[in-house]
Design an enzyme around this catalytic site. Structure first.
Site, PDB file in Angstrom:
ATOM      1  N   ARG A  70       0.821  -1.229   0.000  1.00  0.00           N
ATOM      2  CA  ARG A  70       0.000   0.000   0.000  1.00  0.00           C
ATOM      3  C   ARG A  70       0.857   1.283   0.000  1.00  0.00           C
ATOM      4  O   ARG A  70       0.492   2.287   0.620  1.00  0.00           O
ATOM      5  CB  ARG A  70      -0.938   0.031   1.219  1.00  0.00           C
ATOM      6  N   SER A 119     -10.846  -0.438   3.041  1.00  0.00           N
ATOM      7  CA  SER A 119     -10.101  -0.570   4.304  1.00  0.00           C
ATOM      8  C   SER A 119      -9.654   0.809   4.768  1.00  0.00           C
ATOM      9  O   SER A 119      -8.992   1.529   4.022  1.00  0.00           O
ATOM     10  CB  SER A 119      -8.850  -1.425   4.103  1.00  0.00           C
ATOM     11  N   GLU A 161      -5.026   3.918   6.069  1.00  0.00           N
ATOM     12  CA  GLU A 161      -4.678   3.713   4.665  1.00  0.00           C
ATOM     13  C   GLU A 161      -5.296   4.841   3.828  1.00  0.00           C
ATOM     14  O   GLU A 161      -4.752   5.278   2.830  1.00  0.00           O
ATOM     15  CB  GLU A 161      -5.234   2.358   4.206  1.00  0.00           C
TER      16      GLU A 161
HETATM   17  N1  EPU Z   1     -10.944 -10.724  10.242  1.00  0.00           N
HETATM   18  C1  EPU Z   1     -11.546 -10.706  11.484  1.00  0.00           C
HETATM   19  N2  EPU Z   1     -12.831 -10.264  11.564  1.00  0.00           N
HETATM   20  C2  EPU Z   1     -13.536  -9.874  10.474  1.00  0.00           C
HETATM   21  C3  EPU Z   1     -12.927  -9.871   9.211  1.00  0.00           C
HETATM   22  C4  EPU Z   1     -11.624 -10.309   9.119  1.00  0.00           C
HETATM   23  O1  EPU Z   1     -10.942 -11.069  12.482  1.00  0.00           O
HETATM   24  O2  EPU Z   1     -14.692  -9.498  10.654  1.00  0.00           O
HETATM   25  C5  EPU Z   1      -9.539 -11.215  10.144  1.00  0.00           C
HETATM   26  C6  EPU Z   1      -9.519 -12.696   9.805  1.00  0.00           C
HETATM   27  O3  EPU Z   1      -8.444 -13.276  10.483  1.00  0.00           O
HETATM   28  C7  EPU Z   1      -9.243 -12.690   8.317  1.00  0.00           C
HETATM   29  C8  EPU Z   1      -8.320 -11.500   8.208  1.00  0.00           C
HETATM   30  O4  EPU Z   1      -8.854 -10.539   9.121  1.00  0.00           O
HETATM   31  O5  EPU Z   1      -8.603 -13.855   7.900  1.00  0.00           O
HETATM   32  C9  EPU Z   1      -8.202 -10.931   6.821  1.00  0.00           C
HETATM   33  O6  EPU Z   1      -9.487 -10.477   6.389  1.00  0.00           O
HETATM   34  P1  EPU Z   1      -9.796 -10.210   4.836  1.00  0.00           P
HETATM   35  O7  EPU Z   1      -9.428 -11.399   4.043  1.00  0.00           O
HETATM   36  O8  EPU Z   1     -11.175  -9.698   4.727  1.00  0.00           O
HETATM   37  O9  EPU Z   1      -8.728  -9.092   4.433  1.00  0.00           O
HETATM   38  P2  EPU Z   1      -8.183  -7.791   5.153  1.00  0.00           P
HETATM   39  O10 EPU Z   1      -6.793  -8.032   5.626  1.00  0.00           O
HETATM   40  O11 EPU Z   1      -9.135  -7.330   6.193  1.00  0.00           O
HETATM   41  C10 EPU Z   1      -7.086  -6.884   2.984  1.00  0.00           C
HETATM   42  C11 EPU Z   1      -7.051  -5.595   2.208  1.00  0.00           C
HETATM   43  C12 EPU Z   1      -8.327  -5.427   1.396  1.00  0.00           C
HETATM   44  C13 EPU Z   1      -8.440  -6.598   0.438  1.00  0.00           C
HETATM   45  C14 EPU Z   1      -8.450  -7.894   1.252  1.00  0.00           C
HETATM   46  C15 EPU Z   1      -8.421  -9.118   0.391  1.00  0.00           C
HETATM   47  C16 EPU Z   1      -5.660  -4.067   3.475  1.00  0.00           C
HETATM   48  C17 EPU Z   1      -5.613  -2.857   4.349  1.00  0.00           C
HETATM   49  N3  EPU Z   1      -6.877  -4.482   3.123  1.00  0.00           N
HETATM   50  O12 EPU Z   1      -8.150  -6.775   3.928  1.00  0.00           O
HETATM   51  O13 EPU Z   1      -8.201  -4.234   0.624  1.00  0.00           O
HETATM   52  O14 EPU Z   1      -9.604  -6.512  -0.343  1.00  0.00           O
HETATM   53  O15 EPU Z   1      -7.260  -7.962   2.091  1.00  0.00           O
HETATM   54  O16 EPU Z   1      -7.158  -9.253  -0.177  1.00  0.00           O
HETATM   55  O17 EPU Z   1      -4.603  -4.617   3.145  1.00  0.00           O
HETATM   56  C18 EPU Z   1      -8.664  -1.903   0.631  1.00  0.00           C
HETATM   57  O18 EPU Z   1      -7.445  -1.724   0.598  1.00  0.00           O
HETATM   58  O19 EPU Z   1      -9.467  -0.937   0.626  1.00  0.00           O
HETATM   59  C19 EPU Z   1      -9.180  -3.265   0.683  1.00  0.00           C
HETATM   60  C20 EPU Z   1     -10.481  -3.535   0.777  1.00  0.00           C
END
Ligand code: EPU
Length: 338
Positions: free
Chosen positions: A164, A237, A333
């Site tokens: 990012r 995010s 972010e």
């Molecule tokens: N999780 C929780 N509770 C929740 C949701 C998620 O504990 O309600 C934990 C779980 O352990 C899950 C982990 O968070 O495995 C990761 O969640 P998710 O796969 O939804 O991804 P994220 O890390 O929350 C990142 C990016 C997103 C991108 C997704 C998928 C960043 C800041 N965000 O989110 O990007 O779509 O991965 O690759 O890196 C954005 O940048 O605007 C964005 C949406």
């Protein structure tokens, strides 16, 4: 070039924050952009480039010039048996580009489907999702150097991509306007469905891993988890996933055995911010029109008429509680415009 005064920005930011800008200029050609920058330089107004407005939080009216990028067009530069090089103007919609490439069976950005925003904004924060980042396919980009109005070409390594992050958010912050991006895509797809959610979706729906199926899987997952900015104001995010040292991660693991941790190298571990925020009790929180999305706590939302300041203060409170509970400093972010 049309300079509009006192323009409301509610429909120009996906958070749907109701603020005004002193001036608003839309540019759809390089000449118009140069003209606008000359106007800005003459008056020394602060300015802001707006693409899709999908990664910004306005906390007050903007006493300057908003430049809205509507540079359009795409062109195939070159192709061989395996690859195709496509040059895309920065004001094009990112998802429309993904759709176009998938329809042509060119692979490389299918995992980045449905990310709101423009093509020009994509490299600035090195957009990423479901195991892919734009840095993997970006060959080069052209950008206008604001102080001199010269066009410079940046090859992939010149952009200094990180998670990012890129040179355009570091030492070249506010120095360049991205004009176009050249992507190198594959004609013979190299599929990436390693991300757990994508794998699960394909299995559950008994779908073969293919370019089109991965594209549809990503769309379905995003629609399920992330609020549609057309319905509920948000900017994806709000925070980055934090990196901590291995020592810190090990200490936390003893206290919180269920904490998900993703080692990045020998001494750095990535921890999902969503998990940290949920553990602090924020998931689904709502006060008046501002809150934390019930399905993805990394996303802050404006249900109708929240102010930018209310969202900002909510973000600060989340950061304080994560810091107090886990000794981890979350970093936004989203670009916060004071
Ligand atoms: N999780 C929780 N509770 C929740 C949701 C998620 O504990 O309600 C934990 C779980 O352990 C899950 C982990 O968070 O495995 C990761 O969640 P998710 O796969 O939804 O991804 P994220 O890390 O929350 C990142 C990016 C997103 C991108 C997704 C998928 C960043 C800041 N965000 O989110 O990007 O779509 O991965 O690759 O890196 C954005 O940048 O605007 C964005 C949406």
């Amino acid at each position: 070039m049309l300079i509009q005064s006192s323009v409301n920005l509610k429909n120009y930011n996906t958070f749907k924050i109701d603020v005004n800008t002193r001036y608003f200029v839309e540019f759809c050609s390089l000449d118009e952009l140069r003209e606008a920058l000359t106007f800005i330089n003459q008056h020394t107004y602060p300015f802001l480039i707006l693409g899709g407005g999908s990664n910004i939080l306005f906390t007050s009216d903007f006493d300057g010039v908003v430049l809205k990028n509507t540079l359009k067009g795409k062109k195939i530069l070159q192709e061989d048996e395996e690859h195709i090089w496509i040059k895309v103007q920065s004001g094009e919609n990112w998802h429309k580009l993904v759709e176009y490439c998938v329809n042509n069976h060119w692979s490389g950005i299918e995992n980045l489907a449905l990310i709101p925003g423009t093509v020009g904004a994509a490299p600035i924060q090195n957009i990423g999702a479901y195991g892919t980042e734009i840095q993997e396919v970006l060959e080069s980009l052209e950008a206008l150097h604001i102080p001199t109005l010269h066009i410079h070409t940046f090859l992939n390594p010149d952009c200094q991509f990180e998670y990012r992050n890129s040179i355009f958010k570091k030492q070249y912050l506010n120095q360049y306007i991205i004009l176009s991006v050249t992507l190198k895509l594959r004609k013979k797809p190299k599929l990436n469905y390693s991300y757990a959610d994508v794998q699960q979706f394909l299995e559950q729906n008994q779908l073969e891993p293919s370019l089109v199926n991965i594209y549809h899987a990503v769309i379905a997952i995003r629609k399920e988890k992330l609020p549609d900015p057309a319905m509920v104001g948000n900017a994806g995010s709000f925070f980055k996933n934090p990196y901590v040292t291995l020592d810190h991660a090990n200490t936390l693991k003893k206290l919180y055995p269920n904490m998900p941790q993703y080692p990045l190298n020998e001494d750095t571990v990535k921890i999902p911010a969503a998990w940290l925020i949920e553990q602090c009790g924020w998931k689904g929180y709502r006060n008046q029109d501002f809150g934390v999305h019930p399905k993805q706590p990394l996303v802050l939302v404006n249900y109708a008429n929240a102010s930018g300041m209310q969202i900002y203060e909510l973000a600060q409170n989340i950061m304080i509680s994560v810091k107090n509970k886990f000794n981890i400093q979350l970093e936004p972010e989203v670009h916060i415009k004071p």
